[in-house]
Design a protein around this motif. Structure first.
Motif, PDB file in Angstrom:
ATOM      1  N   UNK A 222      36.762  47.714  47.036  1.00 42.86           N
ATOM      2  CA  UNK A 222      35.871  46.327  46.646  1.00 42.86           C
ATOM      3  C   UNK A 222      34.604  46.985  46.231  1.00 42.86           C
ATOM      4  N   UNK A 223      34.059  48.229  46.068  1.00 44.89           N
ATOM      5  CA  UNK A 223      33.496  49.371  45.261  1.00 44.89           C
ATOM      6  C   UNK A 223      33.201  49.223  43.833  1.00 44.89           C
ATOM      7  N   UNK A 224      34.829  48.463  43.233  1.00 41.75           N
ATOM      8  CA  UNK A 224      34.838  48.901  41.844  1.00 41.75           C
ATOM      9  C   UNK A 224      33.724  47.661  41.411  1.00 41.75           C
ATOM     10  N   UNK A 225      33.165  47.981  40.393  1.00 40.89           N
ATOM     11  CA  UNK A 225      32.253  47.111  39.819  1.00 40.89           C
ATOM     12  C   UNK A 225      33.801  45.968  39.149  1.00 40.89           C
ATOM     13  N   UNK A 226      33.160  44.581  39.254  1.00 39.87           N
ATOM     14  CA  UNK A 226      34.133  43.342  38.814  1.00 39.87           C
ATOM     15  C   UNK A 226      35.346  42.440  39.797  1.00 39.87           C
ATOM     16  N   UNK A 227      35.211  43.696  40.778  1.00 33.07           N
ATOM     17  CA  UNK A 227      36.528  42.743  42.218  1.00 33.07           C
ATOM     18  C   UNK A 227      35.296  42.123  42.973  1.00 33.07           C
TER      19      UNK A 227
END
Length: 360
Positions: free
Chosen positions: A89-94
C-alpha cells in the motif's frame, strides 16, 4: 415412340419439382442456421455483459506459499500479511491491497457450517479467509453492516461476513447479528461467529450460473489447525489494485515481497481478468497472454473455471473427511459440492479425495 416421349416428359417434370423442393429446403435450412447463429451470438453477447459481482480492472494478483516451516501458525502468517500489505500500500499508484485464500472466480473451496438453528445447509457454502479491505480491492459492494477491521484478530470476537445469496437462502435475508460456525467435527470444535456484514454476490462459476452462498472470515481468526489444512490445498493470493498500466508494477511487486521476506517467491504474477485468463506480467513489465502455464502446487494453475467434483464414496451425509495423524475432522463436504459438470476448464483439487484413505 409416343409412350417413351411421355415417360421422358413425366420424369423431367418430377425431377424439376424435386429440384425446386430441394432448393426451398436448402433455403429454409440456411435461414434456420442463420437465425440460430444470430441467437447464439446474442446469447454470448448478453453473457459478456452480465455483471459478475466484482471489478477486475487494474487488479494484479500473485500467489504466496507461507510454508509451515517458516510460518507455523496463523499469527505468523498474519504478521507476514500485515507487513506485506503495508509495504504494497506504500507503493505509489497502489490504491488498495488484500490477501485471500481464493480469488472471486476461477477457484472454489467449500466448508460445512452450522446455521443459527443448529442445522447445516444441504450444500456446503463457499469459504474464504480474507484480510481487511479485500472487498474494496476486488470492487465487491458492501450491502449491509461492516467490512473486517484490524481489530478482527485472534482473541477478539469471532466474526464473519456472508454474501447476499447466503443471507437470502439460509437467514431469511436478515443476516446481521446472527451467528454461524464452521462444522469441523468433534475433533476440531469451532467458535460461533457473529455475522457483521453482507456483501454482494459473485458469480463464481461464470455468467451462466447463479452466485453460490459464500462465507468470508478474517484471515487472522482462522484457527491454527484449520489453517494447516487449508494451506495444503489452496494458496494465499495477494491482490493489488493499481492506477495506470498494471504491467509497470510487475517488478515493484516482486521487490516489495523480497523486502518483506526474501525467502518468499512470487508465483503466478498476472493481471486479474473476469474471464480468468492468465495475463502474465514479466519482470520487464511486458504483458504476456499465458493461457496455459505449467500446473502449480495448488491446482491446475491455468486460472480457468474449476470443475466441481463429487464427494468420495462413503463420505457420509455430512461429507466429513478425517485428517490422518492429527485426529482432526475437516467438514469440507467432500471439499466440493455435488454439482453437474457444467463448468469448463481444468479440474478442481478435491480435498477429500486427496486425503489419506480416500484414494485418488
Amino acid at each position: 415412340r409416343e409412350l417413351a416421349a411421355g415417360a421422358r416428359l413425366g420424369t423431367s417434370a418430377a425431377s424439376q419439382r424435386f429440384g425446386r423442393a430441394l432448393v426451398v429446403a436448402q433455403a429454409a435450412l440456411a435461414a434456420l442456421l442463420l437465425a440460430s447463429s444470430a441467437l447464439l451470438a446474442h446469447s454470448l453477447w448478453k453473457r459478456s455483459r452480465v455483471e459478475l459481482g466484482f471489478d477486475a480492472s487494474g487488479v494484479i494478483v500473485f500467489r504466496l506459499n507461507p510454508a509451515a516451516a517458516l510460518y507455523p501458525d496463523t499469527a505468523a502468517v498474519q504478521r507476514l500479511a500485515d507487513h506485506l500489505l503495508e509495504r504494497l500500500r506504500a507503493e505509489p499508484g497502489v490504491r488498495d491491497a488484500a490477501l485471500t485464500t481464493n480469488l472471486p472466480i476461477g477457484s472454489q473451496l467449500n466448508v460445512s457450517v452450522k446455521l443459527p438453528d443448529g442445522s447445516s445447509p444441504p450444500e456446503a457454502p463457499q469459504y474464504r479467509a480474507v484480510s481487511a479491505q479485500s472487498f474494496a480491492t476486488f470492487g465487491m459492494p458492501l450491502l449491509a453492516g461492516r467490512d473486517f477491521a484490524a481489530a478482527d484478530r485472534a482473541g477478539g470476537e469471532p466474526v464473519a461476513v456472508v454474501n447476499a445469496a447466503f443471507a437470502r437462502r439460509y437467514l431469511g435475508g436478515d443476516a446481521i447479528g446472527q451467528s454461524l460456525k464452521v462444522d469441523a467435527g468433534d475433533d476440531l470444535p469451532m467458535p460461533a461467529m457473529r455475522i457483521v456484514g453482507v456483501v454482494g454476490d459473485v458469480r463464481q462459476f461464470g455468467p451462466q450460473e447463479d452466485a453460490p452462498p459464500t462465507v468470508y472470515v478474517p484471515l487472522a481468526q482462522v484457527p491454527d489447525a484449520l489453517l494447516d489444512l487449508l494451506r495444503q490445498f489452496v494458496p494465499l493470493n495477494a491482490a493489488v489494485r493499481v492506477d495506470g498500466a498494471p504491467a509497470l508494477y510487475a517488478e515493484r511487486m516482486r521487490a516489495a515481497l523480497r523486502e518483506v521476506d526474501p525467502r518468499q517467491g512470487v508465483a503466478g504474477l498476472r493481471l486479474f481478468d473476469r474471464n480468468t485468463r492468465n495475463v502474465e506480467l514479466t519482470a520487464e513489465g511486458r504483458v504476456l497472454d499465458a493461457s496455459a502455464p505449467p500446473a502449480g502446487r495448488h491446482g491446475s494453475g491455468d486460472g480457468r473455471l474449476a470443475r466441481p467434483c463429487r464427494p468420495p464414496p462413503g463420505a457420509g451425509g455430512a461429507g466429513r473427511a478425517a485428517i490422518a495423524g492429527g485426529g482432526v475432522a475437516a467438514a469440507f463436504a467432500g471439499a466440493f459440492p455435488v454439482r453437474p459438470s457444467r463448468h469448463r476448464g481444468g479440474p478442481a483439487r478435491c480435498l477429500a479425495r486427496s486425503l489419506p484413505g480416500h484414494g485418488a
